[in-house]
Enzyme design. Structure first.
Site, PDB file in Angstrom:
ATOM      1  N   SER A 250      -4.166  -7.442   0.240  1.00 37.34           N
ATOM      2  CA  SER A 250      -4.020  -6.648   1.459  1.00 37.34           C
ATOM      3  C   SER A 250      -4.021  -7.494   2.721  1.00 37.34           C
ATOM      4  CB  SER A 250      -5.138  -5.602   1.535  1.00 37.34           C
ATOM      5  OG  SER A 250      -5.049  -4.698   0.454  1.00 37.34           O
ATOM      6  N   HIS A 315      -8.293  -6.212   5.126  1.00 31.88           N
ATOM      7  CA  HIS A 315      -7.197  -5.439   5.713  1.00 31.88           C
ATOM      8  C   HIS A 315      -7.132  -5.659   7.232  1.00 31.88           C
ATOM      9  CE1 HIS A 315      -8.267  -3.430   1.960  1.00 31.88           C
ATOM     10  NE2 HIS A 315      -7.110  -2.770   1.978  1.00 31.88           N
TER      11      HIS A 315
END
Length: 376
Positions: A250, A315
């Site tokens: 991610s 993220h």
């Protein structure tokens, strides 16, 4: 067919004849005559660029060095400014109006309108595009991620929430704070995924966005952006969520996505990709949902577990890398990053963060007395 290097050499000879005193500048009227009666096989985009450069000039002179760089397929920022200041409409029809294109060239045209905000850049990329080198980095990373996931899925007989399997967390690829001395784990965690849903989300986004970006900006820039997001993800977790492991790509995926979305927003009027507002909203909803799911798994896992669940901070740090480093890379199409002050500011900032994270991982855990869960 004459090579680009040979063509540039011949142009250098012609231009030298127009500048016998070696002043570095050529009179516009002399150069215009040369362009209109040239005998070289130039692709349409280069000829259009030459005419644009001449017509945008107000002091009656053309810079010799800019012409040499152009004929060598290099584009300086001063050359781009010369075209922009000229406010000249392109003589040829816009790229969307070209007919009779094959399947591959239509795809290249689609990529040009998907990624680049300027018609001049689109046509330059369209005519300069070559199959070599192919955009292989994102494809290889995705294939390896799928293979690794399949191997662990078959071995564990589990395709969702794989992190609840102790054998999964024993993998030498997972980043775990108890194994942070094994430096490769700060990168290799990108090949491991929580489950089928995370793998599918990451693979879909990095193929849909990463491959077109790599086609336009090249393997070096996009691989640098992706790996910077991956490294920043694991290092940020080691600083802000010190007891948590990390799995999934991610960090790199969000670096690509946030850079592309920021580029679209910054150049909203020039982007010609269809349904751009709807696609922007869908991308933001999907990315926010993935972050929300990661937060939920981190703090409210649906099943009892022997240790902390993977962190979601990768993220967010990937998105920061994309907005800072990635946005500059995407806005500097066919320009040298090394000549831009802002690029070195970003590189210096990233190196400073890297050095701080290294010292943090060496000393902070013991100084703060952090109770790290035992490695599986």
């Amino acid at each position: 067919m004459r090579s680009s290097k040979d063509s540039s050499h011949v142009w250098a000879v012609f231009l030298f004849q127009l500048d016998p005193e070696n002043t570095g500048f050529i009179a516009v009227e002399n150069f215009t005559s040369l362009v209109e009666h040239h005998e070289l096989q130039l692709d349409p985009s280069k000829l259009d660029m030459l005419l644009a450069l001449v017509q945008s000039n107000e002091d009656g002179q053309v810079c010799y060095q800019e012409l040499i760089e152009l004929m060598s397929s290099k584009r300086s920022s001063s050359f781009r400014r010369a075209i922009a200041n000229g406010r000249r409409t392109l003589q040829r029809e816009i790229l969307l109006d070209e007919t009779g294109l094959g399947l591959y060239k239509r795809f290249v045209r689609y990529v040009a309108y998907e990624i680049l905000p300027c018609e001049t850049d689109r046509r330059w990329y369209f005519h300069q595009n070559r199959l070599c080198p192919p955009p292989v980095f994102i494809a290889i990373v995705t294939i390896v991620q799928i293979i690794v996931f399949m191997c662990y899925g078959i071995m564990l007989n589990k395709w969702v929430l794989q992190t609840y399997q102790p054998d999964f967390m024993k993998s030498p690829l997972v980043y775990h704070p108890g194994h942070r001395a094994q430096v490769w784990r700060f990168f290799s965690y990108m090949f491991m995924h929580v489950g089928l849903e995370q793998l599918g989300f990451n693979a879909l986004l990095q193929l849909m966005i990463g491959v077109p970006l790599e086609m336009v900006h090249g393997i070096l820039r996009i691989s640098l952006l992706y790996m910077a997001g991956v490294l920043a993800g694991s290092l940020t977790v080691s600083i802000t969520d010190m007891r948590a492991p990390v799995v999934g790509g991610s960090g790199g995926v969000y670096a690509l996505c946030s850079a592309h979305l920021a580029n679209v927003v910054m150049n909203w009027a020039g982007m010609r990709c269809p349904y751009k507002l709807l696609r922007m909203i869908l991308a933001l909803v999907c990315m926010s949902s993935e972050v929300g799911r990661a937060v939920w798994l981190r703090f409210s896992p649906p099943l009892p577990s022997s240790g902390p669940q993977p962190s979601f901070m990768a993220h967010l740090s990937g998105a920061v890398v994309g907005i800072s480093m990635g946005l500059l890379i995407l806005r500097s199409y066919e320009e040298s990053l090394q000549k831009q002050c802002s690029w070195w500011v970003i590189v210096f900032s990233f190196i400073t963060f890297l050095l701080f994270a290294i010292f943090w991982n060496i000393f902070a855990y013991d100084l703060l007395g952090v109770q790290i869960p035992p490695p599986p």
